[in-house]
Scaffold this active site. Structure first.
Site, PDB file in Angstrom:
ATOM      1  N   VAL A   1       0.839  -1.196   0.000  1.00  0.00           N
ATOM      2  CA  VAL A   1       0.000   0.000   0.000  1.00  0.00           C
ATOM      3  C   VAL A   1       0.873   1.245   0.000  1.00  0.00           C
ATOM      4  CG1 VAL A   1      -1.569   1.333   1.472  1.00  0.00           C
ATOM      5  CG2 VAL A   1      -1.946  -1.107   1.171  1.00  0.00           C
ATOM      6  N   CYS A   2       0.492   2.233  -0.807  1.00  0.00           N
ATOM      7  CA  CYS A   2       1.148   3.551  -0.745  1.00  0.00           C
ATOM      8  C   CYS A   2       0.072   4.620  -0.916  1.00  0.00           C
ATOM      9  CB  CYS A   2       2.228   3.673  -1.815  1.00  0.00           C
ATOM     10  SG  CYS A   2       1.593   3.726  -3.504  1.00  0.00           S
ATOM     11  N   ALA A   3       0.478   5.867  -1.102  1.00  0.00           N
ATOM     12  CA  ALA A   3      -0.488   6.964  -1.166  1.00  0.00           C
ATOM     13  C   ALA A   3      -1.321   6.918  -2.448  1.00  0.00           C
ATOM     14  CB  ALA A   3       0.219   8.310  -1.041  1.00  0.00           C
TER      15      ALA A   3
ATOM     16  N   GLU B   1      -0.416   4.688  -5.556  1.00  0.00           N
ATOM     17  CA  GLU B   1      -0.351   3.406  -6.244  1.00  0.00           C
ATOM     18  C   GLU B   1       1.044   3.089  -6.770  1.00  0.00           C
ATOM     19  OE1 GLU B   1      -1.741   1.524 -10.438  1.00  0.00           O
ATOM     20  OE2 GLU B   1      -3.425   2.301  -9.261  1.00  0.00           O
TER      21      GLU B   1
ATOM     22  N   MET C   1      -3.993   4.786  -1.136  1.00  0.00           N
ATOM     23  CA  MET C   1      -4.851   5.159  -0.009  1.00  0.00           C
ATOM     24  C   MET C   1      -5.909   6.182  -0.413  1.00  0.00           C
ATOM     25  SD  MET C   1      -4.203   3.341   2.675  1.00  0.00           S
ATOM     26  CE  MET C   1      -4.674   4.212   4.180  1.00  0.00           C
TER      27      MET C   1
END
Length: 378
Positions: free
Chosen positions: A72-74, A76, A101
């Site tokens: 998971v990141c901010a 993609e 996210m």
């Protein structure tokens, strides 16, 4: 090795079904500590992306060799890169969160809250990544939407699938933690938009005044929505009793906490209103009403199937915010040592008044992070 993108909807269903999920969150530490994906069987570790640029060897021993791994990141891109690195190092069941996210913040999961006496149903829309809860009352081919968030297509599509025309959109108050979709949805569908007038001093658009005595019905079965003036979170905060069964409390009363009175800078002025609403107005209502709030603070408030609800009588026994008998202690509880205020809440209030019109991407940025509308969300 193949990696795949996992949608926010898929992640939501895993969380709601209590399926095991291991998450490697590669955002920076501050963002991770502020807000993350949680669930009863979610295990999550944080290793910032910049620590993984030269390889993932040093984190492999922290990641289970079997079972699914979600990166998971901010937005993609970083998570996709890290997922590819894990796959190249032999991990066989690796996914990354599509849209990052940001997509987690926006996903809405409809959950049936219950039936109405003369036919029809009430649905709760769980915005699991943000803690927002919206509602749709459907009866006799008509629908009313309460506390809609800005991703209005979900509501329009849901009503259409059920053969219902949206006739009313209502906001319990002027929101400060998320951008309301109520007015936009009303414009899209030709519905009437209702807003409490005491929260609307500065709005620059027309609306129907949501006041006690307003006659709002849905469908041929006359499912009444009875507004109750209940100030404290804002000066205009208004609750609804739907079909004599459901109490929609907005941001005044939650399952595990009560609303904070400080998001318009009026904490000292509104403490007395908040106490009167909770300890007097609500006390006069039936203990059997099912409370359906506009937010939840922690995933532990999600019940079966993801529904956030509680009997009013049970909350008077169990909710800490309803059991502070000393008035001075109540005042200090709701006005001191509160959680941080929601991100960009001043700009969100300005947007909900119609005073500023940020574009889609600016709105997404404004809403990133938890809602923090409750007193006990520390």
């Amino acid at each position: 090795m193949e990696i795949r993108g996992m949608t926010a909807a898929e992640v939501t269903r895993k969380v709601l079904r209590d399926e095991p999920l291991f998450i490697l969150d590669v955002r920076n530490e501050d963002d991770f500590n502020d807000w993350k994906i949680e669930g009863n069987r979610v295990e999550v570790i944080n290793v910032p992306y910049f620590e993984l640029l030269d390889g993932v060897d040093h984190v492999l021993d922290k990641i289970p060799a079997d079972g699914e791994v979600l990166v998971v990141c901010a937005k993609e891109g970083s998570s996709k890169f890290v997922a590819e690195q894990l796959a190249e190092n032999g991990r066989t069941n690796v996914a990354y969160l599509l849209g990052g996210m940001k997509s987690w913040s926006e996903h809405l999961e409809p959950v049936k809250a219950g039936d109405l006496k003369d036919g029809g149903s009430i649905y709760q829309f769980v915005r699991i990544g943000k803690g927002c809860l919206s509602y749709m009352v459907i009866s006799g081919g008509e629908a009313a939407v309460i506390d809609a968030v800005r991703t209005t297509d979900v509501f329009a599509d849901f009503a259409k699938e059920r053969g219902a025309v949206i006739k009313h959109t209502l906001d319990t108050h002027l929101h400060a933690d998320h951008i309301s979709g109520g007015r936009k949805l009303a414009e899209q569908t030709g519905a009437t938009y209702w807003l409490p007038p005491k929260d609307a001093d500065e709005v620059v658009f027309s609306y129907e005044k949501l006041e006690e005595g307003a006659d709002i019905t849905v469908g041929s079965t006359r499912i009444g929505i009875e507004p109750i003036y209940s100030p404290g979170h804002t000066i205009g905060s208004t609750s609804f009793i739907v079909d004599d069964q459901y109490l929609l409390t907005g941001d005044i009363l939650f399952v595990a906490s009560i609303g904070r009175p400080d998001l318009a800078g009026k904490a000292e002025d509104w403490v007395a209103d908040l106490r009167t609403t909770l300890y007097d107005r609500y006390k006069r209502l039936s203990d059997e009403l099912l409370v359906l709030p506009a937010h939840f603070g922690k995933f532990t408030e999600l019940g079966e199937g993801g529904l956030v609800s509680a009997r009013l009588g049970d909350l008077f026994k169990d909710n800490p915010g309803l059991n502070i008998q000393n008035e001075a202690e109540f005042r200090s509880t709701v006005s001191e040592n509160l959680p941080p205020q929601p991100n960009a809440y001043q700009e969100i209030r300005q947007t909900n008044m119609g005073k500023i019109t940020p574009d889609e991407e600016e709105q997404r940025e404004m809403e990133i992070g938890p809602n923090r509308c409750a007193v006990h969300d520390n």
